[in-house]
Design a protein around this motif. Structure first.
Motif, short mmCIF file in Angstrom:
data_model
loop_
_atom_site.label_atom_id
_atom_site.label_comp_id
_atom_site.label_asym_id
_atom_site.label_seq_id
_atom_site.Cartn_x
_atom_site.Cartn_y
_atom_site.Cartn_z
N ARG A 99 -30.78 -10.10 9.51
CA ARG A 99 -29.86 -11.11 8.90
C ARG A 99 -30.13 -12.44 9.43
O ARG A 99 -30.55 -12.80 10.57
CB ARG A 99 -28.60 -10.91 9.17
N ALA A 100 -30.14 -13.53 8.53
CA ALA A 100 -30.45 -14.89 8.65
C ALA A 100 -29.43 -15.27 9.42
O ALA A 100 -28.16 -15.08 9.47
CB ALA A 100 -30.57 -15.61 7.17
N GLY A 101 -29.97 -16.35 10.29
CA GLY A 101 -28.98 -16.95 11.72
C GLY A 101 -28.05 -17.95 10.62
O GLY A 101 -27.07 -18.41 11.12
N VAL A 150 -23.77 -16.42 8.85
CA VAL A 150 -23.94 -15.50 9.82
C VAL A 150 -22.63 -14.36 9.42
O VAL A 150 -21.65 -14.58 8.70
CB VAL A 150 -22.98 -15.97 11.11
#
Lengths: 317, 588
Positions: free
Chosen positions: B586-588, B457
């Motif tokens: 953004r990737a979780g 995150v």
């Protein structure tokens, strides 16, 4: 210590909410169970209550006071014992050294520290392993040590995130004993788990979180009562002779048989009705009429797990 | 709670942990052994008569070469009985001793030949003795004396002539011994103790701190500590104290030896300056290593982080040692401000071995002020690194540095860099100091990117605002240059504005990219390539300045139009791709 959460929310990336709009009141001296599937926001909530994570919105009040300054957080942490998730441990320290280290981190005077360490080692049955490096302890012993560390400085609020992870049945039983003892001392306990059976008879209150939202919260008995109104489960015990007709009668009345078996030489059935007690009386009369010799009929109280299953749309352990 | 109480409260658990069981006793034993080593090494080097000891004394400037001493004192050194007998024989025959006799004869011949009316009358007796000695001796056969001239005004040459005549052209064969006495030996003991302090304070200690932080980060063991009564700053300071405690135990006797040696046979004031600078450097390096350990430790093991830190700190110390032993000119003095390890070596030399040599006369800004500036810079860097470290203690999702802190750090470092080189040409100073400041500015702007401790995150990054802050660092540098150097550099720099601006902007974007979004191998390579492109463009900008605007806009265009087209495409593509990568979901 009384803890109140007002509109508590946390977003890590500014786009999605890990937790939002949580309002909760935890009376002093009670044990609150925080329930929810993995990723529901339990750990986030607990870390905010432990003052280790700043809320994106909302507040946490301790005995009616919302700490705002870093100094206030620091002094508050002397009153909180927190066991986070992951449970990292200094593997090269012995339990005695580990407890001494944390005792000093909480500023315990040297004259008190020795006694406090000895008490924790005794309470958690770790005296024989006091000089063994923590890395060589069994998983259960490590977990006991971690929990013991949280109690070393006699906190007023104990926060345990998945404390039963890695504990064997004896360890779980010890944990219950310790928590009972802690409760007797007037300590407020917040405990999270996704194993509902752990919390059912231990907690005074529960709060169920799902997808970062508080679904339900309140005293355990009240929640169970509130959520089983539409669900009537009865246990019937019958003499084996004539019991074979029971299934037909129950099917005719559209009664769901949840489980069946033999208990103390009697045939036992757990049945679920879609209607109220009058319907059960009608079913019983029909059973008698068809030669089924019912010995006892008692209503089965729902468990927390049943309530959770009912109100949630996620699977839990 | 007083500051001292706070520090004690913070350090107590970590120091107790660090010195638990036999660890404290081991550190004490090591301290005794090391102190004995310093003492023995100092006395051995000072008083030993072997070639190794002589070589070290020569390197430290404590003794001239044996040949110089032989020439100056008209004697031949031997090292043992066999050697002495051999040289005695040589004096009658040919060989080393014989050559020395020839040198003596040549000296007397030169003295006689150069004697004339301009020579003061008081030297007439010496001239007479030389003449009589030459007349009275049999003609030498074989080799011809090496004539080097003689200056009757030079007292040293007259004294040497006197010795040659006294010895009747036959040099004395003397067993070689160190010219240093016990006082010099004690000063050398102090020197070695101070050198040990440099190694402990700037290499061993910081690396231990870095490893300690990396281990905590790698095993996520700071999370429960963050839940105690210790503040993040107390945890950072305590962890540093714990890692440094064994090093401090080893260092204390060395410090005591150095202080005693300086008081008795050295320069206590210079040692005080050395200690102050050492503390500042150790502080800066320990804090920097703590930050590196905390950030790198999440992905890399403490062993790997420790090796990288050891390589970095070792290089820093060795480069400074090399510079610190050189004669000081303007550039060396300026570099010393940037590389405080050189200042440490200089201060140790001043304290125990006598002052440094200066090239080209005195410096406009004396070395003591440069060391003071280096200490100030170190303290500021250390303070900023500590802030970044304490904000990385679990539970915080914030930028490691606040805007005002980053601007303050940038301003202090810019001012020190500009002042260090202020004796050079203004245009060169501005370009050189901008190049030197790029990396500190990159670190400062990276310190402005919010960081969380939840894996996967990443908090949102305001790229435009951070680029603006980087531009403010550069603008502040130029304003300080205007104040310190005057406006003469402005006009020569103008033709290169686009190149310099692009290079600095891409440097900023590449550094932001590396912390604001996940870095996989292609992204790492592209960021590295972008930074290299920034260096090339900056160099092109410097060429434009030095050639007064006549260098080509695109350096590759004169080589080939195709290469030029590629360069133009990259000029657009590099910043665009770097910015786009930071705006991807953004990737979780």
């Amino acid at each position: 210590m009384r803890v109140e959460l007002h509109g508590l929310g946390k977003s890590y990336d500014g786009a999605r909410w890990a937790l939002r709009g949580v309002d909760l009141s935890i009376p002093s001296g009670s044990i609150l169970g925080l329930i929810g599937p993995n990723g529901a926001g339990k750990s986030t909530a607990l870390r905010m209550v432990a003052t280790l994570l700043e809320p994106t919105e909302g507040t946490v009040a301790f005995d009616g006071v919302v700490p705002t300054s870093p100094d206030a957080h620091q002094s508050l942490r002397r009153r909180i014992g927190f066991l986070g998730d992951g449970n990292p441990l200094y593997k090269h320290l012995t339990p005695r050294e580990y407890l001494r280290f944390f005792g000093q981190c909480f500023g315990l005077p040297e004259r008190e520290l020795g006694g406090a360490i000895a008490e924790i080692l005794t309470t958690f049955s770790l005296e024989s392993k006091a000089e063994t490096p923590a890395g060589e302890l069994s998983k259960g012993m490590r977990q006991r040590l971690l929990i013991g560390r949280c109690l070393l400085h006699r906190p007023e609020l104990l926060i345990l995130d998945e404390p039963a992870d890695g504990l064997d049945p004896r360890g779980r039983s010890d944990l219950r004993r310790v928590l009972d003892d802690v409760r007797r001392r007037g300590v407020t306990v917040v405990i999270s788990s996704h194993i509902l059976r752990e919390l059912d008879d231990l907690c005074d209150q529960v709060a169920i979180l799902q997808r970062g939202r508080l679904v339900v919260a309140g005293p355990v008995a009240e929640i169970i009562e509130r959520h089983e109104v539409a669900r009537f489960v009865y246990e019937l015990r019958m003499l084996p002779q004539g019991a074979e007709h029971a299934a037909d009668v129950l099917a005719r009345h559209r009664v769901l048989v949840e489980s069946s078996g033999m208990v103390e030489g009697l045939a036992a059935l757990n049945v679920q009705l879609q209607q109220d007690e009058a319907k059960m009386a009608e079913v019983l009369a029909d059973l008698f009429a068809h030669g089924v010799k019912v010995v006892t009929c008692s209503r089965v109280r729902s468990r927390l797990e049943d309530v959770y299953d009912r109100i949630s749309d996620d699977h839990v352990n | 709670m007083t500051l001292l109480h706070r520090l004690r409260f913070a350090a107590r658990p970590f120091v107790t942990r660090s010195l638990r069981g036999p660890r404290g006793r081991r550190a004490v034993a090591l301290a005794v052994v090391f102190a004995m080593c310093s003492g023995l090494a100092g006395l051995w080097i000072a008083l030993g008569s072997g070639h190794l000891e002589h070589g070290v004394r020569r390197k430290l400037g404590l003794e001239p070469s044996m040949h110089e001493r032989e020439s100056d004192e008209f004697m031949v050194f031997c090292h043992d009985d066999v050697d002495c007998r051999r040289i005695e024989r040589d004096l009658e025959d040919t060989g080393e001793g014989f050559a020395m006799r020839l040198d003596g004869i040549a000296l007397a011949q030169d003295a006689v030949a150069t004697y004339g009316p301009v020579v003061p009358a008081e030297h007439a007796p010496l001239y007479g003795r030389a003449r009589a000695a030459l007349d009275g001796r049999a003609a030498t056969t074989g080799a011809t004396p090496r004539r080097r001239g003689f200056d009757w005004r030079d007292a040293d040459q007259r004294a040497l002539l006197g010795k040659v005549l006294d010895a009747d052209f036959r040099p004395a064969v003397v067993r070689y011994a160190s010219p240093l006495g016990l006082p010099d030996g004690i000063a050398l003991v102090g020197f070695f103790a101070a050198a040990a302090l440099v190694v402990l304070g700037t290499v061993v200690g910081p690396v231990m701190v870095g490893i300690s932080f990396a281990q905590e980060a790698h095993e996520n063991t700071l999370q429960p500590v963050a839940g105690t009564a210790l503040s993040p700053r107390a945890i950072a300071l305590g962890l540093m104290a714990g890692a440094l405690a064994p090093v401090a135990i080893v260092a204390v006797p060395q410090l005591a030896i150095a202080v005693l040696a300086a008081i008795v046979f050295g320069n206590p004031l210079a040692l005080a300056g050395f200690v102050a600078l050492l503390v500042a450097c150790a502080w800066a390096l320990a804090c920097l290593c703590a930050v590196v350990g905390l950030y790198a430790g999440r992905r890399r093991g403490p062993g790997l982080v420790g090796m990288a830190l050891l390589a970095g700190a070792g290089t820093w110390a060795l480069a400074g040692t090399s510079l610190g032993f050189q004669a000081l000119g303007r550039v060396e003095a300026a570099l010393m401000t940037m590389l405080p390890s050189a200042g440490l070596v200089l201060a140790v030399r001043e304290a125990f071995l006598g002052g440094a040599e200066f090239r080209h006369g005195a410096l406009a800004i004396g070395p003591e002020w440069r060391l003071f500036a280096a200490a100030v810079g170190s303290i500021v860097v250390g303070g900023l690194a500590l802030l970044a470290a304490e904000r990385r203690i679990p539970g915080r999702i914030a930028a490691p540095l606040r805007r005002i802190e980053a601007v303050f750090g940038s301003a202090v470092l810019s001012a020190l860099t500009l002042l260090a080189f202020s004796e050079e040409r203004p245009t060169w100073v501005v370009l050189a100091t901008l190049a030197m400041m790029v990396m500190p500015m990159q670190f400062l702007v990276m310190g402005r990117v919010p960081q969380g401790d939840t894996p996967g995150v990443r908090p949102p990054v305001d790229v435009a605002r951070l680029l603006g802050e980087f531009a403010a660092f550069v603008a502040l540098h130029l304003v300080l240059a205007l104040v310190i150097l005057g406006p003469r550099f402005v006009a020569p720099l103008l033709p290169a504005t686009a190149h310099l601006g692009w290079a600095l902007g891409v440097a900023a974007l590449a550094s932001l990219r590396s912390v604001a979004a996940p870095m996989r191998l292609p992204a790492t390579l592209w960021a590295g390539f972008s930074f290299v492109a920034a260096i090339v463009t900056f160099t092109t900008g410097v060429a434009i300045v030095t050639e007064h605007g006549h260098a080509p806009m695109f350096a590759l265009m004169p080589l080939s139009p195709w290469l030029g087209a590629v360069q133009i495409a990259l000029t657009v593509a590099i910043p665009v791709t770097l910015v786009r990568a930071m705006f991807r979901p953004r990737a979780g």
